[in-house]
Design an enzyme around this catalytic site. Structure first.
Site, mmCIF file in Angstrom:
data_model
loop_
_atom_site.group_PDB
_atom_site.id
_atom_site.type_symbol
_atom_site.label_atom_id
_atom_site.label_comp_id
_atom_site.label_asym_id
_atom_site.label_seq_id
_atom_site.Cartn_x
_atom_site.Cartn_y
_atom_site.Cartn_z
ATOM 1 N N HIS A 1 83.479 60.920 57.668
ATOM 2 C CA HIS A 1 83.539 59.210 57.396
ATOM 3 C C HIS A 1 84.815 58.760 57.733
ATOM 4 O O HIS A 1 86.004 59.572 57.647
ATOM 5 C CB HIS A 1 83.221 59.051 56.091
ATOM 6 C CG HIS A 1 84.007 59.594 55.077
ATOM 7 N ND1 HIS A 1 85.012 58.517 54.605
ATOM 8 C CD2 HIS A 1 84.292 60.799 54.199
ATOM 9 C CE1 HIS A 1 85.726 58.909 53.839
ATOM 10 N NE2 HIS A 1 85.569 60.361 53.534
ATOM 11 N N CYS A 2 84.899 57.571 57.665
ATOM 12 C CA CYS A 2 86.285 56.803 57.625
ATOM 13 C C CYS A 2 85.961 55.648 56.630
ATOM 14 O O CYS A 2 85.550 55.821 55.670
ATOM 15 C CB CYS A 2 86.717 56.433 58.869
ATOM 16 S SG CYS A 2 85.716 55.347 59.757
#
Lengths: 568, 568
Positions: free
Chosen positions: B511-512
């Site tokens: 994820h970011c």
């Protein structure tokens, strides 16, 4: 197999998108992006907003640095690097370092050209090469303008050209208390809308103190003024040229890429140029219009990004579907927003396309909610096909909402019958229960079926001049506040008792404030056997907006006793 | 031939629209509209806004008086007039004056029923008939509530039901410094969106001081508190019932109109009931869903208006095309807007429709412009068909813009491939160059083509609990500000040098902040031969919004070290 070598010329919308897409599809490709300016990946559309301080830091307009391209995407983004030639046999580009003059050769397997477009700077204008003449293409330009304005304590600026860039620069400079003149060679600003809607933009500019000059071109530039074709002189210590852009085809032409009819680089549906393994995308290319099927050019960010994606997808063997462009656009000008999509009336006329229009002016939201403002909306549709061809919208609300609906409909080749019952979002906070798009489509359907006749507000002055019989269907109190000079006030609420006042031997033109009440009266009279009753599309509100600017800026006589710009 | 006699039962959206349309088509019809309440033609959707004073004058919610109907449209609008029976053989309605009790008979050629729907008030709840229990259906109701609140100096209000009316009443009362509790029997507010997006609404309510109670139903009402099914007691001197509406079919049933499967009046595609010359429109009828083709009910203003128009058009021999409904809706809740159209994930699951989703969280406008806020957008599409089935959007910007695009696309039976390149309006003032809709469609296309795997944020807690390997692809400084407790920080800008830290023997979840950087990393890793890399759709921003409310209101342990709700 060796890693694929991809070279991209140009590092803004089309270029940066090409490089990033290539990396997503191929982790091992060697991707190099050459940009002749000092920045890649900047938001050129945001440039004008630095002039007013809405974007305080010009450097923030640069969204990604070469270092970020390297770290995040393993892409070599080389700035100050101009691709000066291409050996298309050897598949090798020649790159000049614009600071050192040094030349180098870089091989490619696939070459993507995204050189963009240059501001048009006509050599024939005396003084065009003076230091106080600017254009707006990149961050360097906008910094230069800002510095020049400050250092020279400039008070008067002339902007040449009333397109998107001209208007945005105009708005942003006017908000810094500069005296701004906007010079437009044609009869109205914004080629993407028609003259009726453009008059509302003229009003907005005029009301915000902009000196709007139409039908006059730039002839000469000096240090403290410009001279126009008419001989008129206008004070200005700075001139900003925004009369349009021309595709930057220098490199493409040099290496033998064919150009299209419109002067852009010719590409096939997969964005391939006439030279093998050379693609072109963005403002420099020629595209096809989805509705007219004709070749055109379109200098917009989103199409450039998608063309870039599609070109790279094709390099990697993916199917590319090219449906053509429709030209959806929106601009913020002082307190109003102006949006459009598809064909204008003017374009229909030029292309020999038979069309009709429907203009409605509902409120932007339910009228009893605060800040409900007039939403001017025009739907343009093919006659007799009923195909949706275009739309224009203007107002203080987010009018791009209405235009996006129409854009979607055009893309799906929809007809007005697809818009009448279209179920979009409604709550009193956001819109009216029938959206402006629904309303216009219902009017359009009536027009298509010949259920009533209408004329446009631009024809009303002629009617007044020739003494036509005009009925004002509003209430007496509204009539008193301002009306068409020769109009007779027969309110919708009284006309059934005053039928004897309505002539049967000549045309009767009916209007109210926005067209809703007059439409009801027109239908009732038609039902009663009157067969020469014509609705004035857009009614008093649109008429006032249409007449206002010319009434203020010329010595002609107003045809209304008072202007009205608000809704009930 | 005699003038046609048209009788309309009900004087709000469907009724008033029927009468007005009849007049436009037939100037000589005798049109009578009976409304059992004291007002016709009021904006029921605007009622909640009187409670906060956004609409200061409750009477302004009445848009047209009976006098105006008479004067402008020659329509007899009779208020306080309940149609109690219909002799369908004689074609005659029986009308009771609700104030005098007087009965009269009125003949009709065509009868249009638009009785609306009644708030559900379950008799089984103790105290439901107390004086401090209200519902919101008309202007009388809203005045009663307002008066009661003032006279009794009410400080605590309980709203039962988290649908549109409940939420709007909640917001408007909370803005008057009342202590507001919102009681929702299901797991989340708003049945028109899914649980992930509903958590963002819960957060908004919670952040504005609303006491949100989920999974608990009303059991008993007293003068100063309510008791819930769980036994929990909540202080409230006023209770507003908003658990839903049921179609008012009393008259229709009495006169023998067939009802549909959902309890609404059954109509054919021309809005004819089972009885000749009797039509029915609005909240009381059963309609067909455009996507599922199933019968449903939809209590919305625009469909009611169009059904009314279509019914009258059919009376006058016009063709009526009935394409069914999709249910586009939007609501304003404190500082956010929430819109949706088509099917939810939940509805797809219930109906056995295979689907996939794409969640994107771009900014509402170009990020360097002021007031760029996160725009949460979810596209729901059929699998494997790629048909557009629905969308949900949430944020501080006008998210109905995105939903209207999708509504249009659903109406035209579009596929995600029709959305990827859809050319809508762009300028930095209004949106991002790629609209949220384009972005989501591009993600959707990748999902459809199986180009990468993804999971939704609602599955992340389970991952954390079972010790899955989660990569946080953001920069170290962002990670420090708050991260998933078990996540390893390997930034997109570093991962190519840190490949040895990425396991190959088990799934890797990436994820970011919004999903953009993680998507790039997922593709790169896939390209490098890692075959068990999964993107977390919506990433950290969506995760925080999803987790926040429950973390605040239950004693479970947060899975993040700090919440983040803003964009870069």
């Amino acid at each position: 197999m060796d890693n694929k070598k991809i070279v991209v010329v140009g590092g803004v919308a089309g270029g940066a998108s090409s490089a990033a897409r290539a990396r997503r599809l191929d982790e091992f490709a060697e991707i190099t992006m050459f940009e002749k300016g000092p920045n890649v990946s900047f938001s050129n559309c945001s440039l004008p907003y630095h002039l007013s301080g809405v974007i305080p830091d010009a450097d923030s307009i640069v969204l990604m640095t070469p270092e970020q391209f390297k770290n995040q995407y393993n892409i070599d983004a080389e700035v100050n690097s101009e691709v000066t030639d291409v050996d298309t046999d050897k598949k090798e580009v020649e790159v000049k370092n614009t600071q050192t003059g040094e030349l180098k050769k870089v091989p490619y397997d696939e070459l993507i050209l995204s050189p963009g477009a240059n501001p048009i700077m006509p050599n024939c204008i005396k003084g065009i090469d003076k230091d106080n003449v600017f254009s707006v293409r990149n961050v360097v330009d906008i910094k230069k303008i800002q510095t020049y304005l400050e250092v020279n304590k400039v008070t008067d600026v002339a902007i040449i050209g009333g397109g998107f860039i001209g208007l945005e620069v105009c708005e942003n400079l006017a908000q810094t208390d500069k005296n701004v003149s906007l010079i437009e060679a044609s009869g109205h600003v914004m080629g993407t809308i028609d003259d009726d809607f453009a008059e509302l933009v003229h009003k907005e500019l005029y009301d915000h103190g902009v000196n709007v000059v139409l039908n006059d071109g730039l002839a000469e530039i000096t240090d403290d003024h410009i001279k126009l074709g008419s001989g008129r002189e206008i004070k200005s210590q700075v001139v900003i040229m925004a009369i349009g852009v021309k595709p930057d085809t220098a490199l493409a032409t040099k290496i033998g890429c064919k150009l299209g009819l419109t002067g852009g680089i010719a590409v096939d549906h997969q964005y391939r140029t006439s030279i093998p393994n050379v693609y072109a995308v963005g403002d420099a290319i020629e595209v096809s219009h989805m509705i007219t099927r004709k070749k055109t050019r379109l200098a917009l960010a989103f199409p450039a990004q998608m063309q870039a994606r599609d070109a790279v997808d094709h390099i990697y063997g993916r199917t590319v579907e090219n449906r053509g462009v429709i030209g959806s656009q929106v601009i913020h000008v002082f307190d109003i927003n102006v949006a459009s999509t598809g064909l204008t009336e003017n374009e229909c006329q030029k292309d020999g396309i038979d069309y009709r229009t429907a203009v409605v002016i509902p409120k932007s939201r339910v009228g009893i909610m605060p800040d409900a403002t007039p939403l001017y909306f025009k739907l343009i549709f093919g006659y007799p096909s009923g195909e949706v061809l275009g739309a224009q919208a203007l107002g203080k609300s987010d009018v791009d909402k209405q235009i996006d609906i129409v854009s979607t409909m055009i893309s799906m080749h929809g007809h007005i019958s697809d818009l009448t019952h279209l179920e979009v979002c409604y709550s009193p906070w956001f819109s009216t229960a029938k959206n402006a798009v629904n309303m216009a489509a219902l009017v359009a359907e009536n027009v298509l079926n010949g259920e009533f006749e209408q004329i446009q507000v631009k024809d009303v002055r002629k009617l007044v001049e020739k003494g036509a019989f005009i009925v004002d269907a509003r209430e007496p109190a509204e009539y008193e506040e301002g009306h068409i000079k020769s109009a007779v006030n027969i309110p919708l609420s009284q006309f059934r008792q005053r039928l004897d006042e309505i002539p049967t031997d000549r045309p009767v033109y009916v209007h109210c404030l926005t067209g809703q009440r007059s439409y009801n009266m027109v239908r009732a009279l038609n039902n009663r056997g009157y067969n020469n009753i014509i609705n004035i599309d857009g009614s008093y509100l649109a008429l006032c907006e249409y007449e206002y600017f010319k009434d203020q800026t010329t010595d002609r006589k107003p045809i209304v006793t008072n202007y009205r710009f608000d809704l009930l």
